[in-house]
Scaffold this motif. Structure first.
Motif, short mmCIF file in Angstrom:
data_model
loop_
_atom_site.label_atom_id
_atom_site.label_comp_id
_atom_site.label_asym_id
_atom_site.label_seq_id
_atom_site.Cartn_x
_atom_site.Cartn_y
_atom_site.Cartn_z
N TYR A 48 0.82 -1.20 0.00
CA TYR A 48 0.00 0.00 0.00
C TYR A 48 0.86 1.26 0.00
N ALA A 49 2.15 1.10 0.28
CA ALA A 49 3.09 2.22 0.23
C ALA A 49 4.48 1.65 0.00
N PHE A 71 1.81 10.33 4.42
CA PHE A 71 0.79 9.96 3.43
C PHE A 71 0.73 8.45 3.24
N GLY A 72 1.91 7.83 3.13
CA GLY A 72 1.96 6.37 2.96
C GLY A 72 1.41 5.65 4.17
N LYS A 74 -0.80 6.79 6.32
CA LYS A 74 -2.26 6.97 6.38
C LYS A 74 -2.96 6.06 5.40
N ARG A 75 -2.43 5.96 4.19
CA ARG A 75 -3.06 5.10 3.18
C ARG A 75 -3.01 3.64 3.60
N ARG A 78 -5.39 2.50 6.61
CA ARG A 78 -6.81 2.33 6.30
C ARG A 78 -7.18 0.85 6.18
N GLN A 79 -6.22 0.04 5.81
CA GLN A 79 -6.49 -1.39 5.61
C GLN A 79 -6.81 -2.11 6.92
#
Length: 359
Positions: A48-49, A71-72, A74-75, A78-79
């Protein structure tokens, strides 16, 4: 079973890759995902990052990558709220991983912290780690002792780097160069390394977040007369096993050289901006050693040449001395290797991950 790795730098990605490959052997149906680099991706993980270039030293570099990391993170986090919870395996990189561990536990995930931040410290460990982890696997026996006294459930299975050191030693010749994995390290170190070398054969160990063509292009611009030097990807232990001596940028590579019994000189140069920052914050006066062999044994096992001390003449002289006689350094290496325990940490950690997933 879901296993979510979070590896923030090249060394962490190497450990995550080894763990992921072993987990697939034990359970071919395991779903592996997370944050990592080329190694973890090649092991079949859904990323995801991409953390290949998240490594930073000092405030200046941290600011440059800070938003990318946040940013990475946070993304990826979410999982944790999607699907069934599993086991979150953060690897070092406390800035992001302590925060992600809290997020994971809040969503019902179990957390196994692999190599907690500053685990090499012999007097204290990170105060946040016990509270955000269900299990901890640390590479040093003293770290496990301190963490357990703090109320954690910590394990020492030996240093996992021993599991990665698979190269066979043979005849040694020439010089190994490990110029670092961060861009600023490579650009600062290569010019002085080029001037320090003579006519001996040279083999570069290319960091996993780089590639040989990219590194060679930089090298040829700096030292166009050295087009015959070799650049090797994915075999740092082999490069060290084949060399008479090594020029090593400070970091995990200094421990890799010790494990492979390769005499080394450690260098570290930074930009003028980073040097000013280090002097302004007083960091230079607080640091006793920068290389892992010296830190672990708390004495000068390998020579460290920092910033202006890392001159071509000094590097060349130390390499010449080591090629003539490295008896003392190798004797110290033997003492260091005994502190690292025995191989097997990767397998035992995977067993613990599975047990945690089933609990």
């Amino acid at each position: 079973m879901r296993v979510f790795f979070s590896a923030g730098e090249a060394s962490g990605d190497a450990y995550a890759t080894a763990l992921a490959l072993r987990l697939r052997e034990l359970d071919p149906e395991v779903a592996i995902e997370g944050v990592g680099g080329v190694g973890l991706k090649s092991a079949g993980a859904k990323l995801y990052a991409d953390s290949s270039h998240w490594g930073a030293i000092g405030i200046t570099q941290a600011v440059k990558i800070g938003f990318k990391v946040l940013f990475g993170m946070k993304r990826a986090s979410r999982q944790f709220g999607l699907g069934e919870p599993g086991v979150f395996v953060p690897i070092d990189f406390g800035f992001a991983n302590i925060r992600m561990s809290r997020m994971a536990r809040a969503k019902g995930w179990k957390v196994l912290y692999f190599i907690p931040p500053r685990s090499w410290g012999k007097t204290h460990q990170g105060k946040d780690v016990p509270g955000i982890s269900d299990e901890i696997v640390t590479p040093f026996f003293w770290s496990a002792e301190i963490l357990n006294k703090m109320g954690a459930k910590a394990h020492w299975f030996g240093h996992p780097m021993l599991d990665l050191a698979m190269a066979t030693q043979g005849e040694r010749k020439g010089i190994a160069v490990l110029p670092g994995s961060r861009g600023h390290e490579i650009h600062a170190n290569l010019p002085v390394i080029a001037k320090a070398l003579t006519n001996e054969p040279v083999e570069f160990a290319v960091a996993p977040n780089w590639n040989s063509a990219r590194l060679k292009a930089i090298w040829v611009k700096i030292a166009p007369e050295r087009r015959g030097d070799k650049f090797t990807e994915g075999d740092v232990f082999g490069v060290l096993a084949r060399a008479e001596a090594a020029i090593v940028c400070s970091g995990s590579a200094t421990l890799q050289a010790a494990i492979m019994d390769c005499p080394q000189v450690v260098i570290y140069r930074v930009s003028k901006v980073m040097e000013f920052e280090a002097r302004a914050t007083g960091i230079l006066g607080k640091i006793k050693f920068i290389s892992l062999p010296n830190i672990f044994l708390d004495r000068k096992v390998v020579r460290e040449l920092i910033q202006h001390d890392a001159t071509p003449e000094a590097i060349s002289q130390i390499i010449s001395d080591l090629r003539s006689d490295s008896t003392q350094q190798r004797t110290d290496y033997e003492e260091l290797r005994k502190m690292l325990g025995e191989p097997g940490a990767i397998n035992k950690t995977c067993d613990l991950i599975i047990a945690l997933a089933q609990s």
